[in-house]
Design a protein around this motif. Structure first.
Motif, mmCIF file in Angstrom:
data_model
loop_
_atom_site.group_PDB
_atom_site.id
_atom_site.type_symbol
_atom_site.label_atom_id
_atom_site.label_comp_id
_atom_site.label_asym_id
_atom_site.label_seq_id
_atom_site.Cartn_x
_atom_site.Cartn_y
_atom_site.Cartn_z
ATOM 1 N N SER A 36 27.627 2.975 75.173
ATOM 2 C CA SER A 36 27.932 2.286 76.584
ATOM 3 C C SER A 36 26.739 2.509 77.624
ATOM 4 C CB SER A 36 29.233 3.131 77.080
ATOM 5 O OG SER A 36 30.169 2.717 76.083
ATOM 6 N N LEU A 37 25.993 3.730 77.608
ATOM 7 C CA LEU A 37 25.030 3.943 78.388
ATOM 8 C C LEU A 37 23.808 3.095 78.084
ATOM 9 C CD1 LEU A 37 25.198 7.968 78.549
ATOM 10 C CD2 LEU A 37 25.862 6.330 80.429
ATOM 11 N N VAL A 38 23.660 3.024 76.836
ATOM 12 C CA VAL A 38 22.530 2.316 76.325
ATOM 13 C C VAL A 38 22.639 0.865 76.854
ATOM 14 C CG1 VAL A 38 21.114 1.215 74.441
ATOM 15 C CG2 VAL A 38 21.690 3.504 74.479
ATOM 16 N N MET A 39 23.615 0.111 76.866
ATOM 17 C CA MET A 39 24.128 -1.141 77.232
ATOM 18 C C MET A 39 23.987 -1.179 78.732
ATOM 19 S SD MET A 39 24.616 -3.093 74.328
ATOM 20 C CE MET A 39 25.279 -4.271 75.050
ATOM 21 N N ALA A 40 24.372 -0.286 79.463
ATOM 22 C CA ALA A 40 24.256 -0.295 80.779
ATOM 23 C C ALA A 40 22.901 -0.259 81.330
ATOM 24 C CB ALA A 40 25.117 0.799 81.580
ATOM 25 N N ILE A 41 22.006 0.575 80.580
ATOM 26 C CA ILE A 41 20.723 0.553 80.836
ATOM 27 C C ILE A 41 20.021 -0.963 80.787
ATOM 28 C CG2 ILE A 41 18.590 1.652 80.687
ATOM 29 C CD1 ILE A 41 20.178 4.397 80.167
ATOM 30 N N PHE A 99 36.015 17.084 64.232
ATOM 31 C CA PHE A 99 34.259 16.644 64.508
ATOM 32 C C PHE A 99 34.264 15.221 64.152
ATOM 33 C CE2 PHE A 99 30.135 16.213 62.669
ATOM 34 C CZ PHE A 99 29.556 16.721 63.512
ATOM 35 N N ARG A 100 34.965 14.632 63.428
ATOM 36 C CA ARG A 100 34.483 13.069 63.169
ATOM 37 C C ARG A 100 34.961 12.292 64.416
ATOM 38 N NH1 ARG A 100 38.299 9.099 60.264
ATOM 39 N NH2 ARG A 100 37.122 7.361 60.097
ATOM 40 N N VAL A 101 36.050 12.654 64.959
ATOM 41 C CA VAL A 101 36.449 11.910 66.190
ATOM 42 C C VAL A 101 35.700 12.136 67.375
ATOM 43 C CG1 VAL A 101 38.623 11.915 67.874
ATOM 44 C CG2 VAL A 101 39.096 11.842 65.397
ATOM 45 N N SER A 102 35.313 13.540 67.592
ATOM 46 C CA SER A 102 34.301 13.515 68.647
ATOM 47 C C SER A 102 33.099 12.986 68.369
ATOM 48 C CB SER A 102 34.054 15.146 68.686
ATOM 49 O OG SER A 102 33.278 15.758 69.373
ATOM 50 N N ILE A 119 29.233 8.732 70.115
ATOM 51 C CA ILE A 119 28.490 7.477 69.666
ATOM 52 C C ILE A 119 28.738 6.288 70.712
ATOM 53 C CG2 ILE A 119 28.038 5.861 67.850
ATOM 54 C CD1 ILE A 119 28.161 8.126 66.001
ATOM 55 N N GLY A 120 30.116 6.144 70.917
ATOM 56 C CA GLY A 120 30.458 5.262 71.953
ATOM 57 C C GLY A 120 30.372 5.398 73.313
ATOM 58 N N VAL A 121 30.085 6.538 73.771
ATOM 59 C CA VAL A 121 29.523 6.831 74.979
ATOM 60 C C VAL A 121 28.006 6.607 75.147
ATOM 61 C CG1 VAL A 121 29.088 8.903 76.879
ATOM 62 C CG2 VAL A 121 31.342 8.671 75.745
ATOM 63 N N MET A 122 27.376 6.988 74.092
ATOM 64 C CA MET A 122 25.977 6.616 74.175
ATOM 65 C C MET A 122 25.573 5.405 74.025
ATOM 66 S SD MET A 122 24.093 9.582 71.604
ATOM 67 C CE MET A 122 25.371 10.185 70.777
#
Length: 81
Positions: free
Chosen positions: A67-72, A54-57, A62-65
């Motif tokens: 990245s999306l925030v930075m792209a936006i 669960f921790r790894v997931s 969090i990393g994906v989110m």
């Protein structure tokens, strides 16, 4: 050891007989021993493994989110200029 003394003093203060005080303390020690033995069960190891997955997931999510925030953010800055 400290808990045993506190329990002894509390029971003694309310006039519980010595034999009953010792029985209560022994029962609590036995219960504490059983509780600590239950921690080493295979269920505990399985729980820790599941928690690790669960921790790894969660870190990946969090990393994906992020990245999306930075792209936006960059897209918004590019759109403004």
């Amino acid at each position: 050891m400290k808990n045993r003394l506190a329990i002894y003093k509390a029971l003694k203060a309310i006039n519980v007989p010595e034999q009953q005080i010792e029985a209560v303390i022994q029962a609590m020690d036995s219960d504490m021993h059983l509780s600590s033995a239950a921690i080493s069960d295979p269920d505990y190891a399985q729980f820790r493994a599941e928690l690790s997955r669960f921790r790894v997931s969660l870190i990946i999510d969090i990393g994906v989110m992020l990245s999306l925030v930075m792209a936006i953010l960059f897209a918004g800055i590019a759109f403004i200029h």
